[in-house]
Design a protein around this motif. Structure first.
Motif, PDB file in Angstrom:
ATOM      1  N   ILE A 123      32.403 -31.198  34.250  1.00 56.43           N
ATOM      2  CA  ILE A 123      33.848 -30.978  34.254  1.00 56.43           C
ATOM      3  C   ILE A 123      34.437 -31.457  32.926  1.00 56.43           C
ATOM      4  CG2 ILE A 123      34.436 -33.202  35.354  1.00 56.43           C
ATOM      5  CD1 ILE A 123      36.598 -31.551  36.949  1.00 56.43           C
ATOM      6  N   GLY A 124      35.460 -30.761  32.461  1.00 58.46           N
ATOM      7  CA  GLY A 124      36.077 -31.112  31.179  1.00 58.46           C
ATOM      8  C   GLY A 124      37.007 -32.299  31.314  1.00 58.46           C
ATOM      9  N   ASP A 125      36.434 -33.431  31.667  1.00 57.66           N
ATOM     10  CA  ASP A 125      37.271 -34.626  31.816  1.00 57.66           C
ATOM     11  C   ASP A 125      37.073 -35.555  30.618  1.00 57.66           C
ATOM     12  OD1 ASP A 125      39.013 -36.420  32.835  1.00 57.66           O
ATOM     13  OD2 ASP A 125      37.761 -37.073  34.516  1.00 57.66           O
ATOM     14  N   VAL A 136      35.848 -16.804  34.141  1.00 62.06           N
ATOM     15  CA  VAL A 136      37.228 -17.262  34.154  1.00 62.06           C
ATOM     16  C   VAL A 136      37.337 -18.658  34.774  1.00 62.06           C
ATOM     17  CG1 VAL A 136      37.752 -16.261  36.453  1.00 62.06           C
ATOM     18  CG2 VAL A 136      39.586 -16.503  34.773  1.00 62.06           C
ATOM     19  N   TYR A 137      38.346 -19.399  34.328  1.00 60.99           N
ATOM     20  CA  TYR A 137      38.700 -20.672  34.986  1.00 60.99           C
ATOM     21  C   TYR A 137      39.056 -20.313  36.434  1.00 60.99           C
ATOM     22  CZ  TYR A 137      41.544 -24.937  35.766  1.00 60.99           C
ATOM     23  OH  TYR A 137      42.075 -26.099  36.258  1.00 60.99           O
ATOM     24  N   PRO A 138      38.348 -20.846  37.431  1.00 62.04           N
ATOM     25  CA  PRO A 138      38.451 -20.315  38.801  1.00 62.04           C
ATOM     26  C   PRO A 138      39.844 -20.390  39.433  1.00 62.04           C
ATOM     27  CG  PRO A 138      36.702 -22.002  38.645  1.00 62.04           C
ATOM     28  CD  PRO A 138      37.372 -21.943  37.318  1.00 62.04           C
ATOM     29  N   SER A 150      46.439 -32.885  29.131  1.00 65.24           N
ATOM     30  CA  SER A 150      45.158 -33.463  29.561  1.00 65.24           C
ATOM     31  C   SER A 150      44.154 -33.549  28.436  1.00 65.24           C
ATOM     32  CB  SER A 150      44.552 -32.621  30.680  1.00 65.24           C
ATOM     33  OG  SER A 150      45.286 -32.788  31.849  1.00 65.24           O
ATOM     34  N   LYS A 151      44.018 -32.456  27.703  1.00 67.15           N
ATOM     35  CA  LYS A 151      42.928 -32.400  26.735  1.00 67.15           C
ATOM     36  C   LYS A 151      43.395 -32.824  25.352  1.00 67.15           C
ATOM     37  CE  LYS A 151      41.423 -30.206  30.350  1.00 67.15           C
ATOM     38  NZ  LYS A 151      40.296 -30.186  31.213  1.00 67.15           N
ATOM     39  N   ASN A 152      44.668 -32.581  25.008  1.00 65.00           N
ATOM     40  CA  ASN A 152      45.126 -32.956  23.660  1.00 65.00           C
ATOM     41  C   ASN A 152      45.513 -34.426  23.585  1.00 65.00           C
ATOM     42  OD1 ASN A 152      47.376 -32.653  25.239  1.00 65.00           O
ATOM     43  ND2 ASN A 152      48.664 -31.810  23.637  1.00 65.00           N
TER      44      ASN A 152
HETATM   45  C1  MLT Z   1      37.215 -27.636  33.482  1.00 63.17           C
HETATM   46  O1  MLT Z   1      36.263 -28.420  33.412  1.00 63.17           O
HETATM   47  O2  MLT Z   1      37.104 -26.421  33.464  1.00 63.17           O
HETATM   48  C2  MLT Z   1      38.569 -28.206  33.578  1.00 63.17           C
HETATM   49  O3  MLT Z   1      38.613 -29.439  33.010  1.00 63.17           O
HETATM   50  C3  MLT Z   1      38.949 -28.368  34.949  1.00 63.17           C
HETATM   51  C4  MLT Z   1      40.419 -28.504  35.032  1.00 63.17           C
HETATM   52  O4  MLT Z   1      41.094 -28.713  34.025  1.00 63.17           O
HETATM   53  O5  MLT Z   1      40.913 -28.372  36.142  1.00 63.17           O
END
Ligand code: MLT
Length: 404
Positions: free
Chosen positions: A41-43, A131-133, A249-251
């Motif tokens: 996961i993109g955490d 795709v992002y689900p 979240s990511k920036n």
């Molecule tokens: C991912 O890993 O695709 C995202 O971080 C999940 C998300 O942001 O919900």
């Protein structure tokens, strides 16, 4: 008699990242000695930047005194944050966006799931594949698709735009014109980016056909190339066809803090109705605002110190991306992404499906990634690794994979 929303029953299995977490937890329980490295996961893993921590402390202190205490936030979010967003994310990039076109929220995941509510159920939805689900699943839940088609491994009634190696992982205009088009660039999961000229073509297409683009720009902070737009509003005419979703979240590392926003220009109308007014009605009714302290933390993202610190944070993650990209390439893998995005998209070794490779990496290298097929049928045969780990873990994970 109570009935349930049967659309939920069309969804096979659990949410992708919940399935992965369950699998990994079960493996860890059975192998307590294994030191698992999670690049699934993109955490984020880096702590909040000092400027943000300072803003949080200050805001918490304000909440302790009657004179500075705050209750419910204004519907759209505090002006101090919306003004900072307008200046830094839009004006400075030459985009015309007003503060009252920004809706502050608790994050882009909720917004990307909720935005479909303001559209009729008869709209045709197009998503990229992979795709992002969240975009696909929430439209299924709402009843905007047919059943799950197990032969095709996707949903009847949804338009899938294949993003493959041969089209540079970029969607092409579908045969049937969609009403709603979800685009995410820089892309999750493939990590590829779209140029401004390429995005302009989608904007022109949407305006010509009366479609609406829901543009997820959650990863814009990772853009390193000049011709890649940070916002869809850099394109001519986007104000009449595009909604933009943004995330902290990511920036800025807010995955556990929660903050995001949605932009809906006031001239964006469909069916004779302003989409801004519909989202304002929805937001006012169903959402009571991101916390004051979190919005102050968001404001600090745009302070001079915040900007410098976050630039370093993003650079740290992109250093990981390089380690993954180059390490895997040297090891003979076919890799893409990682230049304008914190995701690396690799081809699984011959004859291994995405889930086979997931099990293989987990068992043989104790490394967790995300199987490409979890993002759609065209993700089969691919695998996603995130650059959001620590540098040490990332380097070790790649070392372990190389030794397989
Ligand atoms: C991912 O890993 O695709 C995202 O971080 C999940 C998300 O942001 O919900």
């Amino acid at each position: 008699m109570v009935t349930v929303n049967k659309n939920y029953m069309k969804l096979p299995g659990s949410y992708l990242f919940s399935t992965i977490a369950k699998k990994v937890n079960a493996y860890q329980k059975a192998h307590p000695e294994s030191r698992i490295i999670r690049l699934g996961i993109g955490d984020v893993t880096q702590p909040l930047a000092p400027a943000i921590i300072e803003a949080l402390h200050k805001a918490v202190e304000e909440m302790a005194h009657a004179e500075t205490f705050r209750g419910y936030a204004p519907d759209l979010g505090y002006e101090f944050l919306r003004n900072a967003i307008v200046k830094n994310d839009y004006k400075d990039r030459g985009c015309r966006i007003e503060a009252d076109e920004i809706f502050v929220s608790d994050g882009a995941k909720s917004d990307s799931g909720n935005i479909q509510e303001i559209f009729g159920l008869d709209n045709k939805v197009a998503v990229c594949d992979p795709v992002y689900p969240v975009y696909a699943d929430t439209n299924v839940m709402a009843g905007r698709t047919g059943d799950y088609n197990s032969a095709k491994e996707n949903f009847d009634g949804m338009i899938y735009m294949a993003c493959r190696e041969d089209n540079g992982f970029l969607p092409e205009f579908p045969a049937e014109v969609p009403d709603l088009i979800y685009l995410c660039f820089p892309n999750n999961p493939t990590g590829c980016a779209i140029t401004k000229d390429q995005l302009q073509k989608w904007v022109d297409y949407a305006n010509k056909n009366g479609s609406v683009i829901i543009y997820d720009a959650a990863y814009e902070a990772y853009i390193s190339q000049e011709d890649v737009p940070h916002s869809i509003y850099e394109c001519e005419g986007a104000r009449t066809c595009a909604i933009e979703l943004r995330s902290f979240s990511k920036n800025a590392g807010f995955t556990g803090v929660r903050l995001g926003f949605t932009v809906i220009p006031k001239e964006l109308k469909r069916d004779g109705v302003s989409l801004h007014s519909l989202w304002a009605r929805r937001h006012g009714t169903k959402f009571n605002g991101a916390p004051y302290i979190v919005q102050r933390a968001g404001e600090a993202v745009y302070s001079p110190e915040g900007k410098t610190q976050l630039k370093e944070q993003v650079a740290g993650y992109m250093r990981n991306a390089k380690v993954i990209y180059e390490g895997l390439k040297e090891a003979g893998y076919s890799v893409s992404g990682g230049v304008n995005a914190p995701y690396i998209w690799l081809k699984t070794p011959k004859v291994m499906t995405s889930w086979d490779f997931f099990d293989h990496l987990l068992e043989k290298a104790n490394v967790v990634g995300t199987p490409g097929s979890g993002f759609g049928t065209h993700g089969e045969g691919y695998f996603r690794l995130t650059a959001f780990g620590t540098y040490e873990n990332t380097a070790e994970a790649i070392d372990r994979i190389r030794k397989l």
